[in-house]
Structure formats: structure tokens, C-alpha cells
Design an enzyme around this catalytic site. Structure first.
Site, PDB file in Angstrom:
ATOM      1  N   GLY A  12       0.609  -1.642   0.247  1.00 34.25           N
ATOM      2  CA  GLY A  12       0.327  -0.316   0.293  1.00 34.25           C
ATOM      3  C   GLY A  12       0.252   1.168   0.074  1.00 34.25           C
ATOM      4  O   GLY A  12       0.533   2.758   0.345  1.00 34.25           O
ATOM      5  N   SER A  13       1.511   1.188  -0.401  1.00 38.00           N
ATOM      6  CA  SER A  13       2.705   2.490  -0.951  1.00 38.00           C
ATOM      7  C   SER A  13       2.376   3.663  -1.591  1.00 38.00           C
ATOM      8  O   SER A  13       2.477   4.723  -1.683  1.00 38.00           O
ATOM      9  CB  SER A  13       4.248   2.596  -0.981  1.00 38.00           C
ATOM     10  OG  SER A  13       4.653   1.618  -1.686  1.00 38.00           O
ATOM     11  N   ASN A  14       1.761   3.097  -2.658  1.00 32.44           N
ATOM     12  CA  ASN A  14       1.270   3.964  -3.351  1.00 32.44           C
ATOM     13  C   ASN A  14      -0.043   4.423  -3.156  1.00 32.44           C
ATOM     14  O   ASN A  14      -0.971   5.536  -3.406  1.00 32.44           O
ATOM     15  CB  ASN A  14       0.535   3.141  -5.014  1.00 32.44           C
ATOM     16  CG  ASN A  14       1.677   3.150  -5.604  1.00 32.44           C
ATOM     17  OD1 ASN A  14       2.543   4.554  -6.161  1.00 32.44           O
ATOM     18  ND2 ASN A  14       2.326   2.248  -5.851  1.00 32.44           N
ATOM     19  N   MET A  90      -3.783  -7.093  -6.701  1.00 29.96           N
ATOM     20  CA  MET A  90      -2.972  -8.294  -8.025  1.00 29.96           C
ATOM     21  C   MET A  90      -3.810  -9.430  -8.257  1.00 29.96           C
ATOM     22  O   MET A  90      -3.540 -10.472  -8.476  1.00 29.96           O
ATOM     23  CB  MET A  90      -2.005  -8.940  -6.681  1.00 29.96           C
ATOM     24  CG  MET A  90      -0.575  -7.954  -6.431  1.00 29.96           C
ATOM     25  SD  MET A  90      -0.024  -7.067  -7.864  1.00 29.96           S
ATOM     26  CE  MET A  90       1.082  -8.035  -8.385  1.00 29.96           C
ATOM     27  N   LEU A  93      -8.866  -7.953 -12.830  1.00 33.24           N
ATOM     28  CA  LEU A  93     -10.212  -8.411 -12.969  1.00 33.24           C
ATOM     29  C   LEU A  93     -11.283  -8.614 -14.353  1.00 33.24           C
ATOM     30  O   LEU A  93     -11.088  -8.698 -15.684  1.00 33.24           O
ATOM     31  CB  LEU A  93     -10.819  -6.382 -12.798  1.00 33.24           C
ATOM     32  CG  LEU A  93      -9.895  -5.739 -11.597  1.00 33.24           C
ATOM     33  CD1 LEU A  93      -9.636  -4.223 -11.449  1.00 33.24           C
ATOM     34  CD2 LEU A  93     -11.032  -6.537 -10.095  1.00 33.24           C
ATOM     35  N   ASN A 107      -4.943   2.008 -13.044  1.00 36.09           N
ATOM     36  CA  ASN A 107      -3.873   1.409 -12.480  1.00 36.09           C
ATOM     37  C   ASN A 107      -2.151   2.070 -12.776  1.00 36.09           C
ATOM     38  O   ASN A 107      -2.193   2.134 -13.490  1.00 36.09           O
ATOM     39  CB  ASN A 107      -4.184  -0.118 -13.227  1.00 36.09           C
ATOM     40  CG  ASN A 107      -3.394  -0.754 -13.021  1.00 36.09           C
ATOM     41  OD1 ASN A 107      -2.651  -1.242 -11.768  1.00 36.09           O
ATOM     42  ND2 ASN A 107      -2.664  -1.461 -13.679  1.00 36.09           N
ATOM     43  N   HIS A 109       1.146   1.059 -12.891  1.00 32.65           N
ATOM     44  CA  HIS A 109       1.636  -0.568 -13.500  1.00 32.65           C
ATOM     45  C   HIS A 109       3.144  -0.287 -13.511  1.00 32.65           C
ATOM     46  O   HIS A 109       4.177   0.819 -13.601  1.00 32.65           O
ATOM     47  CB  HIS A 109       1.411  -1.056 -14.922  1.00 32.65           C
ATOM     48  CG  HIS A 109       2.545  -2.650 -15.104  1.00 32.65           C
ATOM     49  ND1 HIS A 109       1.986  -3.797 -14.621  1.00 32.65           N
ATOM     50  CD2 HIS A 109       4.104  -2.448 -16.052  1.00 32.65           C
ATOM     51  CE1 HIS A 109       2.788  -4.467 -14.918  1.00 32.65           C
ATOM     52  NE2 HIS A 109       3.734  -3.681 -15.872  1.00 32.65           N
ATOM     53  N   ASP A 145      -2.953  -5.127 -18.136  1.00 37.12           N
ATOM     54  CA  ASP A 145      -1.893  -3.850 -18.936  1.00 37.12           C
ATOM     55  C   ASP A 145      -2.147  -2.901 -19.420  1.00 37.12           C
ATOM     56  O   ASP A 145      -0.526  -2.515 -20.324  1.00 37.12           O
ATOM     57  CB  ASP A 145      -0.737  -4.252 -18.248  1.00 37.12           C
ATOM     58  CG  ASP A 145      -0.699  -5.129 -16.627  1.00 37.12           C
ATOM     59  OD1 ASP A 145      -1.068  -3.864 -15.940  1.00 37.12           O
ATOM     60  OD2 ASP A 145       0.160  -5.398 -16.860  1.00 37.12           O
ATOM     61  N   GLU A 174       6.674   5.961  -9.246  1.00 34.43           N
ATOM     62  CA  GLU A 174       5.545   5.732  -8.936  1.00 34.43           C
ATOM     63  C   GLU A 174       4.682   6.788  -7.534  1.00 34.43           C
ATOM     64  O   GLU A 174       3.736   7.436  -7.924  1.00 34.43           O
ATOM     65  CB  GLU A 174       5.253   4.222  -8.332  1.00 34.43           C
ATOM     66  CG  GLU A 174       5.635   3.440  -8.993  1.00 34.43           C
ATOM     67  CD  GLU A 174       5.493   2.017  -8.755  1.00 34.43           C
ATOM     68  OE1 GLU A 174       4.307   1.383  -8.667  1.00 34.43           O
ATOM     69  OE2 GLU A 174       6.574   0.895  -9.118  1.00 34.43           O
TER      70      GLU A 174
HETATM   71  C1  GAR Z   1       3.882  -0.812  -7.368  1.00 37.43           C
HETATM   72  O1  GAR Z   1       5.286  -1.022  -7.829  1.00 37.43           O
HETATM   73  C2  GAR Z   1       3.214  -1.166  -8.266  1.00 37.43           C
HETATM   74  O2  GAR Z   1       3.205  -0.869  -9.732  1.00 37.43           O
HETATM   75  C3  GAR Z   1       2.769  -2.598  -9.035  1.00 37.43           C
HETATM   76  O3  GAR Z   1       2.709  -3.310  -7.632  1.00 37.43           O
HETATM   77  C4  GAR Z   1       2.831  -2.614  -6.851  1.00 37.43           C
HETATM   78  C5  GAR Z   1       2.314  -2.277  -5.132  1.00 37.43           C
HETATM   79  O4  GAR Z   1       3.343  -1.836  -4.470  1.00 37.43           O
HETATM   80  N1  GAR Z   1       1.668  -3.175  -9.347  1.00 37.43           N
HETATM   81  C6  GAR Z   1       1.740  -4.847  -9.762  1.00 37.43           C
HETATM   82  O5  GAR Z   1       2.578  -5.364 -10.424  1.00 37.43           O
HETATM   83  C7  GAR Z   1       0.334  -4.232 -10.940  1.00 37.43           C
HETATM   84  N2  GAR Z   1       0.992  -5.622 -11.795  1.00 37.43           N
HETATM   85  P1  GAR Z   1       2.148  -0.633  -2.888  1.00 37.43           P
HETATM   86  O6  GAR Z   1       1.693  -1.308  -2.602  1.00 37.43           O
HETATM   87  O7  GAR Z   1       3.750  -0.363  -2.198  1.00 37.43           O
HETATM   88  O8  GAR Z   1       1.512   0.533  -3.888  1.00 37.43           O
END
Ligand code: GAR
Length: 210
Positions: A12-14, A90, A93, A107, A109, A145, A174
Site C-alpha cells: 500500500g505504498s501507492n 494483484m 478484473l 492502474n 504498473h 496492463d 510511482e
Molecule cells: C507497485 O510497484 C505497483 O506498480 C505494482 O505493485 C506494487 C505495489 O506496491 N503493481 C503491479 O505490479 C500491478 N500488476 P504498493 O502496494 O506499495 O503500492
């Protein structure tokens, strides 16, 4: 402010980057609801700490994928969500969910799409010998994607990079790119025409780790 529904599966950093952006009252969006498909996703704690409503909807607790996604759509609608943000969600959908949120579902990516869709993007970028890597925020379409690109940020790949070191460099971007993309949408500066997004970029500082 545009009400965001954020779907997560893990760290969940994003999500945190969106929460932090929205802590500025002039930011045009706010996180209204966080849904996780996993009860132990660390991102749930981040949402709770910020006083944001959370919901755990485990696919196993539903008869099928359609029922699971219908529950997500109902919860998002009840929370008045106008834009759904996948942030490390992950699971793929279904076409029904993607259609229900057409052009209201985005999204992030960890690659410069259309290069490296799918998993293990950082290892694959190193393996391919690319000099530039990065991240993409895009509208979601049924094929994984793909979809109109809203924001990208690039980073250099060093000859001694590992997947971990490269991942950290991309992740930093990101956390800028996602709040920027949401802001551009919320300000009405993004229109979708067929397969591409037209973005009014005037005044936007390029998000880049170059
Ligand atoms: C992020 O790097 C995101 O871009 C990637 O998972 C990570 C989630 O990090 N997403 C994918 O690979 C989607 N297929 P987060 O939980 O710290 O945001």
C-alpha cells in the site's frame, strides 16, 4: 473533491502516496474507501491510520468472481466513489467490472508500457538490457496492463542494478506519478479518445528520476 476507491492487495505504498497528496486541502481528490482482497494487507493499516473506511472482500468468501466483483462495485457505489484506483491490486478484473467502471478505473504498473506488461518487470527490464525503465498510470482495459496512458515517469537503469535497486528507484517515481495522474483527471485535464488519452500537460513538471 473526487472520491477515490483504492483497491489493494499488499504493502500500500501507492495508497499512502494518494493519502498524503489528499492531506493537502487544495488537492482535488480524496480517498473515500480502501478495499483489499487480503485481510493482512499492510495497506489496510495505512488507511485506518488516516481514518479512511476499509473493507476486506476475500474472493474465497464469494460463490464466484462475478459475485466478488459485484460486492466491490456495490461498496464503491455506496461510498460515492467516482474514480477507482488499482494500487498493487494483484487480481485480474473481469470484463464486467472493467465495463462497469469504464474510464473511471485506473492502474499503476511498474514499467514503461507497452514494454513489460505482467509480473517481474524489473528483472525483465534488466534482462532485456534497456537503458530506461519506469512506471505508467493508465486507464484499465480488459487485456491486462493495456489502456490509455495518463502519466509516465522514466528512470535510468545502471549496469550494476538489481531488481531490488531498480524497483526502489521506480517506486519513488510511482509515488509522484499516481497522485499526478489523479490530479489531472480530477481537474478535467484528461480526455479519452479511443485507445489514447489526451492530457493537457501545460505547467506539469515532468515526473522523472532521470
Ligand atoms: C507497485 O510497484 C505497483 O506498480 C505494482 O505493485 C506494487 C505495489 O506496491 N503493481 C503491479 O505490479 C500491478 N500488476 P504498493 O502496494 O506499495 O503500492
Amino acid at each position: 473533491r473526487v472520491r477515490l476507491g483504492v483497491l489493494i492487495s499488499g504493502r500500500g505504498s501507492n495508497l499512502q502516496a494518494l493519502i498524503d497528496a489528499a492531506s493537502d486541502p487544495t488537492y482535488p481528490a480524496e480517498v473515500a474507501l480502501v478495499i483489499s482482497n487480503k485481510a493482512d494487507a499492510a495497506g489496510l493499516e495505512r488507511a485506518r491510520a488516516a481514518g479512511i473506511a476499509t473493507l476486506v472482500l476475500k474472493p474465497k468468501d464469494f460463490a464466484n468472481k462475478a459475485a466478488h466483483e459485484a460486492a466491490m462495485t456495490t461498496a464503491l457505489q455506496e461510498a460515492g466513489v467516482g474514480l477507482v484506483c488499482l494500487a498493487g491490486y494483484m487480481r485480474l478484473l473481469s470484463p464486467v467490472f472493467v465495463a462497469a467502471w469504464h474510464n473511471r478505473l485506473i492502474n499503476i504498473h511498474p514499467s514503461l508500457l507497452p514494454s513489460f506488461p505482467g509480473l517481474d518487470t524489473h528483472a525483465r527490464a534488466i534482462e532485456a538490457g534497456v537503458w530506461l525503465h519506469g512506471c505508467t498510470v493508465h486507464y484499465v482495459r480488459v487485456e491486462m496492463d493495456t489502456g490509455p496512458i495518463i502519466v509516465q515517469a522514466a528512470v535510468p537503469v545502471g549496469d550494476d542494478d538489481t531488481p531490488d535497486s531498480l524497483s526502489a528507484r521506480v517506486l519513488e517515481q510511482e509515488h509522484k506519478a499516481y497522485p499526478l495522474a489523479v490530479r489531472l483527471i480530477a481537474e478535467g485535464r484528461v480526455t479519452v479518445e479511443g485507445d489514447r488519452a489526451l492530457v493537457k500537460r501545460a505547467g506539469v513538471a515532468l515526473t522523472t528520476g532521470l
